[in-house]
Design an enzyme around this catalytic site. Sequence first.
Site, PDB file in Angstrom:
ATOM      1  N   HIS A   1       0.915  -1.149   0.000  1.00 17.84           N
ATOM      2  CA  HIS A   1       0.000   0.000   0.000  1.00 17.84           C
ATOM      3  C   HIS A   1       0.949   1.192   0.000  1.00 17.84           C
ATOM      4  O   HIS A   1       1.314   1.713   1.054  1.00 17.84           O
ATOM      5  CB  HIS A   1      -0.867   0.029   1.266  1.00 17.84           C
ATOM      6  CG  HIS A   1      -2.052  -0.862   1.233  1.00 17.84           C
ATOM      7  ND1 HIS A   1      -3.048  -0.733   0.293  1.00 17.84           N
ATOM      8  CD2 HIS A   1      -2.432  -1.885   2.038  1.00 17.84           C
ATOM      9  CE1 HIS A   1      -3.992  -1.643   0.523  1.00 17.84           C
ATOM     10  NE2 HIS A   1      -3.635  -2.364   1.565  1.00 17.84           N
TER      11      HIS A   1
ATOM     12  N   ASP B   1      -1.661  -2.622  -4.041  1.00 22.22           N
ATOM     13  CA  ASP B   1      -3.078  -2.816  -3.681  1.00 22.22           C
ATOM     14  C   ASP B   1      -3.798  -1.467  -3.663  1.00 22.22           C
ATOM     15  O   ASP B   1      -4.360  -1.068  -2.658  1.00 22.22           O
ATOM     16  CB  ASP B   1      -3.123  -3.514  -2.308  1.00 22.22           C
ATOM     17  CG  ASP B   1      -4.507  -3.978  -1.909  1.00 22.22           C
ATOM     18  OD1 ASP B   1      -5.451  -3.849  -2.709  1.00 22.22           O
ATOM     19  OD2 ASP B   1      -4.635  -4.463  -0.762  1.00 22.22           O
ATOM     20  N   ARG B   2      -3.776  -0.780  -4.802  1.00 18.51           N
ATOM     21  CA  ARG B   2      -4.303   0.587  -4.873  1.00 18.51           C
ATOM     22  C   ARG B   2      -5.829   0.621  -4.975  1.00 18.51           C
ATOM     23  O   ARG B   2      -6.450   1.646  -4.712  1.00 18.51           O
ATOM     24  CB  ARG B   2      -3.651   1.277  -6.086  1.00 18.51           C
ATOM     25  CG  ARG B   2      -4.164   2.644  -6.445  1.00 18.51           C
ATOM     26  CD  ARG B   2      -3.857   3.674  -5.375  1.00 18.51           C
ATOM     27  NE  ARG B   2      -4.388   4.981  -5.760  1.00 18.51           N
ATOM     28  CZ  ARG B   2      -5.670   5.313  -5.762  1.00 18.51           C
ATOM     29  NH1 ARG B   2      -6.587   4.432  -5.386  1.00 18.51           N
ATOM     30  NH2 ARG B   2      -6.056   6.511  -6.133  1.00 18.51           N
ATOM     31  N   LYS B   3      -6.435  -0.487  -5.372  1.00 17.77           N
ATOM     32  CA  LYS B   3      -7.902  -0.547  -5.520  1.00 17.77           C
ATOM     33  C   LYS B   3      -8.450   0.668  -6.270  1.00 17.77           C
ATOM     34  O   LYS B   3      -9.229   1.455  -5.730  1.00 17.77           O
ATOM     35  CB  LYS B   3      -8.602  -0.667  -4.171  1.00 17.77           C
ATOM     36  CG  LYS B   3      -8.253  -1.935  -3.406  1.00 17.77           C
ATOM     37  CD  LYS B   3      -9.066  -2.051  -2.139  1.00 17.77           C
ATOM     38  CE  LYS B   3      -8.716  -3.278  -1.335  1.00 17.77           C
ATOM     39  NZ  LYS B   3      -7.406  -3.196  -0.667  1.00 17.77           N
TER      40      LYS B   3
ATOM     41  N   ILE C   1     -10.755   2.975  -8.235  1.00 17.75           N
ATOM     42  CA  ILE C   1     -12.220   3.006  -8.200  1.00 17.75           C
ATOM     43  C   ILE C   1     -12.698   4.394  -8.629  1.00 17.75           C
ATOM     44  O   ILE C   1     -12.983   5.245  -7.806  1.00 17.75           O
ATOM     45  CB  ILE C   1     -12.756   2.585  -6.806  1.00 17.75           C
ATOM     46  CG1 ILE C   1     -14.281   2.604  -6.742  1.00 17.75           C
ATOM     47  CG2 ILE C   1     -12.152   3.425  -5.696  1.00 17.75           C
ATOM     48  CD1 ILE C   1     -14.876   1.860  -5.575  1.00 17.75           C
TER      49      ILE C   1
ATOM     50  N   ASN D   1     -11.187   7.826 -17.251  1.00 21.59           N
ATOM     51  CA  ASN D   1     -10.215   8.890 -17.527  1.00 21.59           C
ATOM     52  C   ASN D   1      -9.324   9.169 -16.308  1.00 21.59           C
ATOM     53  O   ASN D   1      -8.129   9.450 -16.455  1.00 21.59           O
ATOM     54  CB  ASN D   1     -10.973  10.160 -17.932  1.00 21.59           C
ATOM     55  CG  ASN D   1     -10.036  11.257 -18.376  1.00 21.59           C
ATOM     56  OD1 ASN D   1      -9.850  12.247 -17.668  1.00 21.59           O
ATOM     57  ND2 ASN D   1      -9.412  11.077 -19.519  1.00 21.59           N
TER      58      ASN D   1
HETATM   59  P1  BMP Z   1      -3.954  -8.286   7.444  1.00 23.11           P
HETATM   60  O1  BMP Z   1      -3.560  -9.694   7.018  1.00 23.11           O
HETATM   61  O2  BMP Z   1      -2.940  -7.600   8.306  1.00 23.11           O
HETATM   62  O3  BMP Z   1      -5.348  -8.216   8.011  1.00 23.11           O
HETATM   63  O4  BMP Z   1      -3.958  -7.397   6.097  1.00 23.11           O
HETATM   64  C1  BMP Z   1      -4.836  -7.674   5.051  1.00 23.11           C
HETATM   65  C2  BMP Z   1      -4.431  -6.913   3.818  1.00 23.11           C
HETATM   66  O5  BMP Z   1      -5.276  -7.284   2.745  1.00 23.11           O
HETATM   67  C3  BMP Z   1      -4.535  -5.396   3.960  1.00 23.11           C
HETATM   68  O6  BMP Z   1      -3.491  -4.818   3.197  1.00 23.11           O
HETATM   69  C4  BMP Z   1      -5.875  -5.066   3.342  1.00 23.11           C
HETATM   70  O7  BMP Z   1      -5.861  -3.785   2.751  1.00 23.11           O
HETATM   71  C5  BMP Z   1      -6.032  -6.148   2.289  1.00 23.11           C
HETATM   72  N1  BMP Z   1      -7.418  -6.600   2.006  1.00 23.11           N
HETATM   73  C6  BMP Z   1      -8.226  -7.207   2.958  1.00 23.11           C
HETATM   74  O8  BMP Z   1      -7.815  -7.389   4.111  1.00 23.11           O
HETATM   75  N2  BMP Z   1      -9.498  -7.617   2.613  1.00 23.11           N
HETATM   76  C7  BMP Z   1      -9.995  -7.457   1.358  1.00 23.11           C
HETATM   77  O9  BMP Z   1     -11.114  -7.851   1.108  1.00 23.11           O
HETATM   78  C8  BMP Z   1      -9.169  -6.864   0.380  1.00 23.11           C
HETATM   79  C9  BMP Z   1      -7.893  -6.458   0.710  1.00 23.11           C
HETATM   80  O10 BMP Z   1      -7.112  -5.919  -0.225  1.00 23.11           O
END
Ligand code: BMP
Length: 274
Positions: free
Chosen positions: A62, A91-93, A95, A99
Amino acid sequence: SSSKLPYGVRAKNHPNILVRKLFAIAEAKKTNVTVSADVTTTKELLDLADQLGPYIAVLKTHIDILSDFSPETTTGLKHLAQKHNFLIFEDRKFIDIGNTVQKQYHGGALRISEWSHIINCAILPGEGIVQALTQTATADDFPYGNERGLLILAEMTSKGSLAKGEYTTRSVDYARRYKKFVMGFVCNRALTEEQSTETSKSEDEDFVVFTTGVNLASAGDALGQQYQTPQSAVARGADFIISGRGIYAAPDPVEAVKRYQEQGWNAYLERVGL
Ligand code: BMP
């Protein structure tokens, strides 16, 4: 379905070059672990990537949570990805409208296309977001051609997630329509049998499933995160298990990543019957 096939077989048959490389890495290093390196300084991130690199297939970032992001951050990441043979997943998602996401992905302050092999997007904006990112990544003048892929965030692990039902079905539709760039999903189970009236499964289809929310020591956190074990994630269809705090916040992250690696790999061997 493809989830019963060994990574090596899927690597050989896959039309997408980045997916071939991903499966080849998994096979060579005997790991399906993606570590979610959610630390907040460049030094911590690069130290973690160097320590855990030998045991992972993918490093998930991230990048916007770093307090000291600079070009050195991504130069360091690229160097370590080569040294240890792993892929980088930002993991920028994305949304937003097409454009906007094109500019957020390629160029901008973070230059994500330059250093991240894998990106992801949510489909709340509709089909256009997938179309726009695919257009950028498949343009003749896009410099990173076959080394980039997109995962659609088809489900989420958090309590009360609204990414379900029609949202998830549409995720599969769009993946099928933009197979040139879409390599798979972030979701909690195999979606290969997901069918809408618009698209149906094609013979050669092989989407990669990344599952987050993997933790051996905890069932969740105080903010709605819900966990499962590597074994259960893989049994439900995860090709790659994503763990953050379970690994980087463990007393000994190297010892922890080796445990996730072993459990994730054994669950995979069991699933494919090896
Ligand atoms: P952790 O294992 O510490 O809970 O981290 C989970 C990681 O996965 C985080 O970076 C979070 O942004 C990402 N994530 C998630 O937990 N659930 C989702 O549905 C989608 C994700 O990207």
